[in-house]
Design an enzyme around this catalytic site. Structure first.
Site, PDB file in Angstrom:
ATOM      1  N   GLY A 198       0.807  -1.220   0.000  1.00  0.00           N
ATOM      2  CA  GLY A 198       0.000   0.000   0.000  1.00  0.00           C
ATOM      3  C   GLY A 198       0.843   1.274   0.000  1.00  0.00           C
ATOM      4  O   GLY A 198       2.069   1.246   0.166  1.00  0.00           O
ATOM      5  N   PHE A 199       0.152   2.392  -0.190  1.00  0.00           N
ATOM      6  CA  PHE A 199       0.782   3.720  -0.280  1.00  0.00           C
ATOM      7  C   PHE A 199       1.555   4.060   1.006  1.00  0.00           C
ATOM      8  O   PHE A 199       2.766   4.324   0.978  1.00  0.00           O
ATOM      9  CB  PHE A 199      -0.355   4.731  -0.540  1.00  0.00           C
ATOM     10  N   LYS A 243     -12.841   1.992  10.790  1.00  0.00           N
ATOM     11  CA  LYS A 243     -11.622   2.451  11.477  1.00  0.00           C
ATOM     12  C   LYS A 243     -11.894   2.626  12.976  1.00  0.00           C
ATOM     13  O   LYS A 243     -11.046   2.308  13.806  1.00  0.00           O
ATOM     14  CB  LYS A 243     -11.128   3.772  10.864  1.00  0.00           C
ATOM     15  N   SER A 266      -6.812   8.237  -1.147  1.00  0.00           N
ATOM     16  CA  SER A 266      -6.623   9.638  -0.732  1.00  0.00           C
ATOM     17  C   SER A 266      -6.025  10.486  -1.853  1.00  0.00           C
ATOM     18  O   SER A 266      -6.281  11.691  -1.936  1.00  0.00           O
ATOM     19  CB  SER A 266      -5.746   9.722   0.522  1.00  0.00           C
TER      20      SER A 266
HETATM   21  P1  NDP Z   1      -3.811   1.411   0.195  1.00  0.00           P
HETATM   22  O1  NDP Z   1      -5.100   1.077  -0.459  1.00  0.00           O
HETATM   23  O2  NDP Z   1      -2.691   1.897  -0.636  1.00  0.00           O
HETATM   24  O3  NDP Z   1      -3.335   0.218   1.087  1.00  0.00           O
HETATM   25  C1  NDP Z   1      -4.232  -0.616   1.755  1.00  0.00           C
HETATM   26  C2  NDP Z   1      -3.540  -1.909   2.034  1.00  0.00           C
HETATM   27  O4  NDP Z   1      -4.400  -2.744   2.778  1.00  0.00           O
HETATM   28  C3  NDP Z   1      -3.148  -2.625   0.763  1.00  0.00           C
HETATM   29  O5  NDP Z   1      -1.773  -2.890   0.844  1.00  0.00           O
HETATM   30  C4  NDP Z   1      -3.958  -3.918   0.797  1.00  0.00           C
HETATM   31  O6  NDP Z   1      -3.120  -5.020   0.459  1.00  0.00           O
HETATM   32  C5  NDP Z   1      -4.304  -4.053   2.273  1.00  0.00           C
HETATM   33  N1  NDP Z   1      -5.585  -4.767   2.439  1.00  0.00           N
HETATM   34  C6  NDP Z   1      -6.814  -4.350   2.135  1.00  0.00           C
HETATM   35  N2  NDP Z   1      -7.702  -5.317   2.415  1.00  0.00           N
HETATM   36  C7  NDP Z   1      -7.006  -6.367   2.880  1.00  0.00           C
HETATM   37  C8  NDP Z   1      -7.339  -7.679   3.330  1.00  0.00           C
HETATM   38  N3  NDP Z   1      -8.594  -8.118   3.366  1.00  0.00           N
HETATM   39  N4  NDP Z   1      -6.338  -8.481   3.748  1.00  0.00           N
HETATM   40  C9  NDP Z   1      -5.057  -8.077   3.716  1.00  0.00           C
HETATM   41  N5  NDP Z   1      -4.679  -6.853   3.310  1.00  0.00           N
HETATM   42  C10 NDP Z   1      -5.633  -6.020   2.888  1.00  0.00           C
HETATM   43  O7  NDP Z   1      -4.189   2.511   1.277  1.00  0.00           O
HETATM   44  P2  NDP Z   1      -3.299   3.453   2.215  1.00  0.00           P
HETATM   45  O8  NDP Z   1      -1.879   3.120   2.155  1.00  0.00           O
HETATM   46  O9  NDP Z   1      -3.744   4.825   1.954  1.00  0.00           O
HETATM   47  O10 NDP Z   1      -3.907   3.034   3.628  1.00  0.00           O
HETATM   48  C11 NDP Z   1      -3.190   2.250   4.548  1.00  0.00           C
HETATM   49  C12 NDP Z   1      -3.833   2.370   5.906  1.00  0.00           C
HETATM   50  O11 NDP Z   1      -3.877   3.736   6.296  1.00  0.00           O
HETATM   51  C13 NDP Z   1      -5.249   1.853   5.998  1.00  0.00           C
HETATM   52  O12 NDP Z   1      -5.390   1.269   7.286  1.00  0.00           O
HETATM   53  C14 NDP Z   1      -6.094   3.124   5.918  1.00  0.00           C
HETATM   54  O13 NDP Z   1      -7.330   2.967   6.548  1.00  0.00           O
HETATM   55  C15 NDP Z   1      -5.191   4.080   6.687  1.00  0.00           C
HETATM   56  N6  NDP Z   1      -5.409   5.490   6.438  1.00  0.00           N
HETATM   57  C16 NDP Z   1      -5.170   6.008   5.183  1.00  0.00           C
HETATM   58  C17 NDP Z   1      -5.343   7.341   4.964  1.00  0.00           C
HETATM   59  C18 NDP Z   1      -5.079   7.968   3.632  1.00  0.00           C
HETATM   60  O14 NDP Z   1      -5.444   9.137   3.452  1.00  0.00           O
HETATM   61  N7  NDP Z   1      -4.442   7.288   2.686  1.00  0.00           N
HETATM   62  C19 NDP Z   1      -5.822   8.251   6.030  1.00  0.00           C
HETATM   63  C20 NDP Z   1      -6.017   7.604   7.292  1.00  0.00           C
HETATM   64  C21 NDP Z   1      -5.815   6.275   7.476  1.00  0.00           C
HETATM   65  P3  NDP Z   1      -3.235  -5.918  -0.868  1.00  0.00           P
HETATM   66  O15 NDP Z   1      -1.957  -5.688  -1.649  1.00  0.00           O
HETATM   67  O16 NDP Z   1      -3.318  -7.283  -0.380  1.00  0.00           O
HETATM   68  O17 NDP Z   1      -4.458  -5.444  -1.625  1.00  0.00           O
END
Ligand code: NDP
Length: 338
Positions: free
Chosen positions: A11-12, A161, A201
């Site tokens: 993820g990001f 969340k 985001s």
């Molecule tokens: P991304 O969508 O880039 O990353 C989300 C990650 O969660 C992915 O790597 C995905 O992995 C994993 N994921 C989702 N569902 C599952 C699942 N069922 N099992 C295993 N892994 C899973 O989002 P962000 O990087 O932006 O977000 C990361 C965290 O930060 C999250 O918890 C989000 O709620 C939180 N957050 C983000 C904000 C933002 O503005 N970006 C603000 C506040 C909080 P896979 O490669 O397996 O799909």
């Protein structure tokens, strides 16, 4: 070399946390739903870092028990970042609540069973300020919690969340006593994307850059740079006083229209509107725009967040929201997305 498990490493936010950890001398084990992404992820990390980066990637699904115990082998700390963050709301809130809550509990239980000292959990300001409407405080801080019984509806993502973070605190105060937990509550995270698979985001910047908006909806949000978020995750892992604490991460608030102003100045040739639609019109749009629908009740209102605790207890010197917007745009253009 101490080792850190980073969940959702593709993820990001997690990709930046991985690089911050490597920069500080940690070995990283990442997790994803498909470990087949290892080569692609290492290529992305290496490209961004400008040097070879290689992390191990293991399979973990928030909805399944398999692999969690093994993933903790030889690990000193856990950064639990994975959670669903879709661009639109699901049909059932449970599609988000169950993986968010049960995934957090799987991470904490496996960490506790493996004798790991501390877990850092990525929550959100969505667990801080939703539900209150106009009855909320002037400035939200770490004592604030989203209410599910307040005057305003709480979107499914914010429910997920809030419920996940609450379940994590309940666990370490009860059955998991002794395991240390620190929580990061980011506002909208902007800053450089590493790959085309961009987080929800970043749509705040890509929508503005895309040139399809007639005018900006009157939406306001806290903004923070992903590089500061990465630093906060690592500081929260290391600083003794961070155990048992949550930290709001917001560099300041912007109206969506101000994102447009920043981008118009940086890219004068692009078609980026300067006007804002009235609240009534944006509410009408929200009926048909899935991405706007969950924010409909917040149109025309700005929630403020305190970042004092993150500055004082984690030593974060925040990049400005303007810099975060510009860095997002630069990366999206460089990646060829816009
Ligand atoms: P991304 O969508 O880039 O990353 C989300 C990650 O969660 C992915 O790597 C995905 O992995 C994993 N994921 C989702 N569902 C599952 C699942 N069922 N099992 C295993 N892994 C899973 O989002 P962000 O990087 O932006 O977000 C990361 C965290 O930060 C999250 O918890 C989000 O709620 C939180 N957050 C983000 C904000 C933002 O503005 N970006 C603000 C506040 C909080 P896979 O490669 O397996 O799909």
């Amino acid at each position: 070399m101490p080792k850190v498990l980073v969940t959702g490493a593709t993820g990001f936010i997690a990709s930046h946390v991985v690089l911050e950890l490597i920069e500080r001398g940690y070995a990283v084990r990442g997790s994803a739903r498909s470990a087949d992404k290892a080569d692609a992820l290492n290529a992305i990390l290496s490209d961004y870092a400008g040097k070879p980066v290689e992390i191990e990637l293991v399979n973990l699904d928030l909805n399944r028990d398999e692999g969690w115990a093994e993933a903790m082998n030889g690990v000193d700390f856990v950064q639990h970042i994975a959670s669903p963050f879709p661009p639109t709301q699901p049909e059932s809130p449970d599609d988000l609540i169950i993986p968010a809550r049960d995934g957090a509990l799987r991470a904490l239980k496996a960490a506790e069973a493996a004798g790991i000292k501390r877990v850092v959990l990525t929550s959100s300001v969505a667990a801080v300020d939703n539900g209150w409407g106009k009855s909320g405080p002037d400035i939200y801080d770490e004592t604030s919690w989203t209410t599910m019984t307040g005057p305003e509806p709480v979107p499914a993502y914010s429910q997920s969340k809030t419920i996940a973070e609450q379940a994590a605190w309940d666990y370490v105060k009860g059955e998991g006593e002794g395991l240390e937990l620190a929580v990061i509550n980011p506002a909208a995270v902007l800053g450089p994307a590493m790959s085309e698979d961009v987080s929800t985001s970043l749509s705040l910047v890509s929508t503005a850059l895309g040139g399809t908006l007639p005018a900006f909806p009157p939406l306001a949000f806290g903004v923070v740079d992903v590089r500061d978020i990465a630093k906060a995750h690592v500081e929260a892992m290391l600083r003794p006083e961070a155990a048992g604490e949550r930290f709001i991460m917001s560099a300041g608030e912007l109206w969506f229209r101000e994102v447009g102003d920043i981008l118009r100045e940086a890219y004068p040739d692009r078609k980026i509107p300067s006007s804002e639609m009235p609240v009534w019109l944006a509410k009408l749009f929200a009926l048909f725009m899935p991405a706007l629908k969950p924010s409909a009740h917040r149109l025309g209102r700005l929630n403020r967040y305190s970042n004092q605790k993150a500055r004082e207890q984690l030593g974060i010197e925040f990049r400005s929201p303007q810099d975060a917007v510009r860095a997002s745009a630069e990366s999206l253009i460089k990646l060829g997305i816009f």
